[in-house]
Design a protein around this motif. Structure first.
Motif, short mmCIF file in Angstrom:
data_model
loop_
_atom_site.label_atom_id
_atom_site.label_comp_id
_atom_site.label_asym_id
_atom_site.label_seq_id
_atom_site.Cartn_x
_atom_site.Cartn_y
_atom_site.Cartn_z
N LYS A 156 -66.03 -16.14 -13.58
CA LYS A 156 -66.88 -17.32 -13.46
C LYS A 156 -67.67 -17.30 -12.16
N VAL A 157 -67.05 -16.79 -11.09
CA VAL A 157 -67.76 -16.67 -9.81
C VAL A 157 -68.94 -15.71 -9.96
N VAL A 158 -68.70 -14.58 -10.62
CA VAL A 158 -69.77 -13.60 -10.82
C VAL A 158 -70.97 -14.23 -11.51
N GLN A 159 -70.72 -14.96 -12.59
CA GLN A 159 -71.83 -15.58 -13.31
C GLN A 159 -72.57 -16.58 -12.44
N ARG A 160 -71.80 -17.34 -11.66
CA ARG A 160 -72.44 -18.33 -10.79
C ARG A 160 -73.33 -17.64 -9.75
N TRP A 161 -72.84 -16.58 -9.13
CA TRP A 161 -73.63 -15.89 -8.09
C TRP A 161 -74.85 -15.21 -8.68
#
Length: 376
Positions: A156-161
């Motif tokens: 989820k962090v990857v998608q946000r960044w």
């Protein structure tokens, strides 16, 4: 032919952090990924955010990189009230568990070292530990508690960044790499002012032979239970075992998940790249976990899986200029610390590539330490 200021190969946690960092500096970014963003080693990680102390170490490179990155994680989480929810962040803290008197002395040394650096660290004797985490085995001597540590859900962090970077996502596998140019297996050609290699083990094709090696790991997650854990629980010998390059190991490392599940690690098998579950190693890992958590054998496992950590041959990540390709930069080989150190790695790489004063000493991470041969 698409053009961007920065073309990043790999959409794992480090690639996404680099995309965000370059975009913050006003550059256009494209990211090449052959599978799902946030897959690979990122999806197979526990998402533990921690500062690695340097007590007894010959250098403080891991400490400096992890501490700076934790500062950047704190800044990102504070930027928006949505970030904690979007990343499933929880400041669970870490309990470093002492199984005997020798490890208890180590816990005391680590506590003094962390406190000398201005960091929160608390020693818990056996009774205090039992009150805090009653499901742990009563034979444990005590623990070192680091309350500022936390956890996130890395995909989820990857998608946000990636969303924050407004990067153009290019699906495909890299066939050929040249300064400022990348050709995919389907023949498409892309150019950029600079190329950044963040593809984990896939980056080996374009780096000196032997600088990266795989470390296979197994993970398991239990069904939810009413009585759960409050902290990330890790044995004190974990970091030492993680750096071994000539021995397969298992360590106790268990993380409470938001829904009441237990995420169980960890194992390391040097040089293994197959994705299938290794049942004997999984049994060793679960037996190790049950030695610390006696209630575990009564738990039902929801899922088991494996992942491949991209490790460097000397234990330090590669962050810096490619040793033989102009305008090509490298950020890979973080092994089990890629989630924690992603933001500081991206910051350092951006500073180096844009000829800005580095926030950290970059010499320990220079890819040129492995020579300048280009095997591809």
């Amino acid at each position: 032919m698409l053009k961007a200021d920065v073309l990043i190969i790999g959409a794992g946690i480090v690639g996404a952090a680099c995309a965000r960092e370059f975009a913050r500096r006003g550059l256009s970014v494209a990211v090449v990924e052959q599978s799902a963003p946030g897959g690979g080693a990122t999806a197979a990680s526990m998402g533990h955010l921690l500062v690695v102390d340097a007590e007894g170490a010959s250098d403080d490179h891991e400490y400096q990189l992890s501490r700076r990155s934790m500062q950047l994680w704190g800044q990102w989480l504070a930027e928006s009230g949505e970030h904690e929810h979007a990343s499933e962040f929880q400041r669970c803290g870490t309990l470093w568990l002492a199984a005997d008197d020798e490890e208890w002395l180590l816990a005391q040394r680590k506590a003094r070292w962390l406190q000398s650096q201005g960091m929160g660290a608390e020693l818990l004797d056996a009774q205090a530990l039992r009150r805090l985490e009653p499901l742990l085995h009563p034979r444990l001597v005590g623990a070192l508690r680091v309350p500022a540590d936390g956890r996130v859900y890395p995909p989820k962090v990857v998608q946000r960044w990636l969303d924050e970077s407004r990067a153009t996502l290019i699906r495909g596998e890299v066939r050929d790499l040249r300064p400022g140019r990348v050709r995919l297996q389907d023949g498409r050609l892309f150019s950029a002012a600079m190329v950044v290699l963040c593809g984990g083990l896939a980056s080996r094709r374009f780096l000196p032979a032997g600088c990266l090696l795989p470390k296979k790991g197994q993970l398991a997650i239990t069904q939810a239970r009413e009585q759960t854990l409050r902290h990330q629980l890790v044995e004190l010998g974990y970091i030492k075992k993680a750096h071994l390059v000539d021995e397969d190991t298992v360590s106790f490392n268990v993380q409470p998940r938001p829904a009441g599940q237990w995420l169980i690690g960890s194992s390391r098998q040097i040089g293994r790249e197959e994705r299938e579950i290794d049942l004997p190693m999984l049994r060793r890992m679960l037996a190790c976990a049950a030695d610390y958590l006696p209630a575990l054998p009564q738990q039902s496992l929801l899922r088991c899986w494996s992942g491949i950590r991209p490790a460097s041959a000397d234990g330090q990540p590669l962050i810096g200029a490619h040793p033989s390709l102009r305008n090509t930069w490298v950020a890979c080989g973080h092994e089990g610390l890629g989630i924690t150190t992603s933001l500081a790695s991206a910051e350092l790489l951006a500073e180096l590539s844009l000829a800005q004063p580095p926030s950290l000493d970059a010499r320990p991470y220079d890819p040129a330490r492995f020579g300048n041969a280009h095997p591809a």
